[in-house]
Design a protein around this motif. Structure first.
Motif, short mmCIF file in Angstrom:
data_model
loop_
_atom_site.label_atom_id
_atom_site.label_comp_id
_atom_site.label_asym_id
_atom_site.label_seq_id
_atom_site.Cartn_x
_atom_site.Cartn_y
_atom_site.Cartn_z
N GLY A 164 11.67 -28.09 3.00
CA GLY A 164 10.66 -28.98 3.56
C GLY A 164 10.82 -29.15 5.06
O GLY A 164 11.31 -28.27 5.77
N GLY A 165 10.43 -30.32 5.56
CA GLY A 165 10.61 -30.62 6.98
C GLY A 165 9.83 -29.71 7.89
O GLY A 165 8.65 -29.42 7.68
N THR A 166 10.51 -29.21 8.93
CA THR A 166 9.83 -28.39 9.94
C THR A 166 9.38 -27.05 9.39
O THR A 166 8.53 -26.40 9.99
CB THR A 166 10.77 -28.16 11.14
OG1 THR A 166 12.02 -27.63 10.67
CG2 THR A 166 11.03 -29.46 11.88
N ASP A 167 9.94 -26.60 8.25
CA ASP A 167 9.46 -25.36 7.63
C ASP A 167 7.96 -25.44 7.33
O ASP A 167 7.22 -24.49 7.54
CB ASP A 167 10.20 -25.09 6.31
CG ASP A 167 11.64 -24.64 6.55
OD1 ASP A 167 11.98 -24.37 7.72
OD2 ASP A 167 12.40 -24.59 5.59
N ILE A 168 7.54 -26.59 6.82
CA ILE A 168 6.13 -26.77 6.46
C ILE A 168 5.25 -26.72 7.70
O ILE A 168 4.19 -26.06 7.71
CB ILE A 168 5.94 -28.10 5.71
CG1 ILE A 168 6.70 -28.05 4.37
CG2 ILE A 168 4.46 -28.39 5.48
CD1 ILE A 168 6.69 -29.36 3.62
N VAL A 169 5.66 -27.39 8.76
CA VAL A 169 4.88 -27.38 10.00
C VAL A 169 4.79 -25.96 10.56
O VAL A 169 3.71 -25.50 10.96
CB VAL A 169 5.51 -28.33 11.05
CG1 VAL A 169 4.71 -28.30 12.34
CG2 VAL A 169 5.58 -29.75 10.51
N SER A 170 5.91 -25.26 10.55
CA SER A 170 5.94 -23.90 11.09
C SER A 170 5.04 -22.96 10.29
O SER A 170 4.27 -22.18 10.86
CB SER A 170 7.37 -23.37 11.08
OG SER A 170 8.20 -24.15 11.90
N LEU A 171 5.12 -23.03 8.96
CA LEU A 171 4.31 -22.16 8.12
C LEU A 171 2.82 -22.48 8.26
O LEU A 171 1.98 -21.57 8.24
CB LEU A 171 4.73 -22.31 6.66
CG LEU A 171 6.11 -21.74 6.30
CD1 LEU A 171 6.45 -22.06 4.84
CD2 LEU A 171 6.17 -20.25 6.54
N THR A 172 2.49 -23.76 8.41
CA THR A 172 1.08 -24.15 8.57
C THR A 172 0.51 -23.61 9.88
O THR A 172 -0.59 -23.04 9.91
CB THR A 172 0.94 -25.68 8.53
OG1 THR A 172 1.46 -26.17 7.29
CG2 THR A 172 -0.52 -26.08 8.66
N ILE A 173 1.26 -23.76 10.96
CA ILE A 173 0.78 -23.28 12.26
C ILE A 173 0.70 -21.76 12.27
O ILE A 173 -0.25 -21.18 12.79
CB ILE A 173 1.70 -23.79 13.38
CG1 ILE A 173 1.59 -25.32 13.49
CG2 ILE A 173 1.35 -23.14 14.71
CD1 ILE A 173 2.48 -25.92 14.55
N ARG A 174 1.69 -21.10 11.65
CA ARG A 174 1.63 -19.63 11.59
C ARG A 174 0.41 -19.17 10.80
O ARG A 174 -0.26 -18.19 11.17
CB ARG A 174 2.90 -19.07 10.95
CG ARG A 174 2.83 -17.58 10.69
CD ARG A 174 4.11 -17.02 10.11
NE ARG A 174 5.14 -16.93 11.13
CZ ARG A 174 6.34 -16.40 10.91
NH1 ARG A 174 6.64 -15.94 9.71
NH2 ARG A 174 7.21 -16.34 11.87
N LYS A 175 0.09 -19.87 9.70
CA LYS A 175 -1.06 -19.50 8.89
C LYS A 175 -2.37 -19.68 9.66
O LYS A 175 -3.30 -18.89 9.52
CB LYS A 175 -1.09 -20.35 7.61
CG LYS A 175 -2.18 -19.95 6.64
CD LYS A 175 -2.09 -20.76 5.36
CE LYS A 175 -3.17 -20.35 4.38
NZ LYS A 175 -3.09 -21.13 3.12
#
Length: 313
Positions: A164-175
């Motif tokens: 969770g955490g920043t992984d979710i933010v990173s994956l969302t922005i990459r998508k």
């Protein structure tokens, strides 16, 4: 009669809720995967992260990276602002709740469910394990805390789950943008260091930098997501295997038809595909279910010249 009516009503609302949020389809799709390994990895990560936080980070006033570090920051600030220290387990969960809602709509349902399990396990263990001061030396706390946390993160990544955490933010922005968003982690960790310096002094901020560095090195030692592996598959069921490689791993394959074995002279097909280390467990599961008699040879750390897409799952 009343019990039957209540049961029917409960079942109706349960199915309506599940249908609205697509939970039935998600649960059915998860049941076809090796979800037991992922849940086990969630438990292992939760326990190791709790050991790192309660045995090293909190007693040594050392901050971790990502959402765990932010949770420690909120706990420290709540103590000075409202005079009541919120538990790290609570602040960690509060940080992740809106992020998991974002992941449900932007990344994927299976990803969110396993992330929810991982975050829940981590929060539960942080709450249950007592805070123990093994040593007051902040450098030792930073080093050993980083090792334990890095082992947990590496094991989680090895089983293709997110904490969770920043992984979710990173994956969302990459998508959304298709850009490399590694600087998000740098920004978050930089903010943690600044707040750590302002809260406990800049000496402790430097100790936290040691933790983040050691944790990242241990994570890379346990698991490197960018590692590429070449699989050569000798199979009598090429169509079924290709279908799974395409639709489950989203990878291509090169096919060499009508090869002959020298032992029993059976006609086989050779398939060659390249996957990442993160996909290896899913690949093994696919081969076991699709063609358990296939001969599979896997070469690690292969170098690629040409287009190779790394998808976030």
């Amino acid at each position: 009669m009343k019990k039957t009516r209540l049961y029917r009503r409960f079942r109706y609302f349960l199915h309506k809720f599940a249908r609205n949020f697509k939970l039935l389809a998600v649960v059915k799709s998860i049941s076809r995967e090796k979800y037991d390994e992922k849940i086990s990895a969630s438990i292992v990560y939760g326990f190791l992260s709790a050991v790192a936080v309660n045995f090293f980070f909190q007693p040594g006033h050392v901050y971790s990276s990502g959402a765990t570090g932010l949770a420690q920051i909120l706990t420290a600030l709540s103590r000075s602002i409202i005079g009541l220290a919120l538990p790290v387990s609570v602040t960690f969960y509060l940080i992740n709740v809106p992020l998991m809602i974002l992941a449900w709509y932007q990344i994927g349902h299976k990803f969110t469910i396993f992330t929810f399990i991982t975050v829940s396990m981590s929060s539960l263990f942080i709450q249950l394990l007592p805070e123990v001061t093994l040593t007051k030396d902040p450098i030792i706390n930073a080093l050993f805390g980083g090792v334990v946390m890095g082992m947990g993160i590496g094991y989680a990544l090895k089983n293709n789950i997110s904490s969770g955490g920043t992984d979710i933010v990173s994956l969302t922005i990459r998508k959304k943008t298709g850009r490399n968003v590694g600087n998000i982690s740098l920004l978050v960790n930089g903010t943690i260091m600044v707040i750590a310096g302002l809260t406990f002094g800049w000496t402790y901020a430097l100790y936290s930098m040691i933790t983040i560095f050691v944790s990242s090195r241990v994570t890379d030692a346990v698991f490197t997501k960018q590692k590429r592996m070449q699989a050569m598959i000798i199979t009598s069921k090429p169509d079924q295997v290709i279908d799974k490689i395409h639709h489950k791993l989203h990878r291509g394959a090169t096919m060499i038809s009508s090869v002959e074995g020298t032992y029993n002279h059976e006609r086989k097909t050779i398939l060659i595909t390249v996957i990442t280390r993160a996909e290896f467990n899913d690949f093994k599961f696919i081969m076991k279910k699709t063609d358990p008699q296939a001969f599979v040879s896997v070469a690690e750390d292969v170098h690629i010249i040409g287009r190779f897409v790394e998808e976030d799952r």
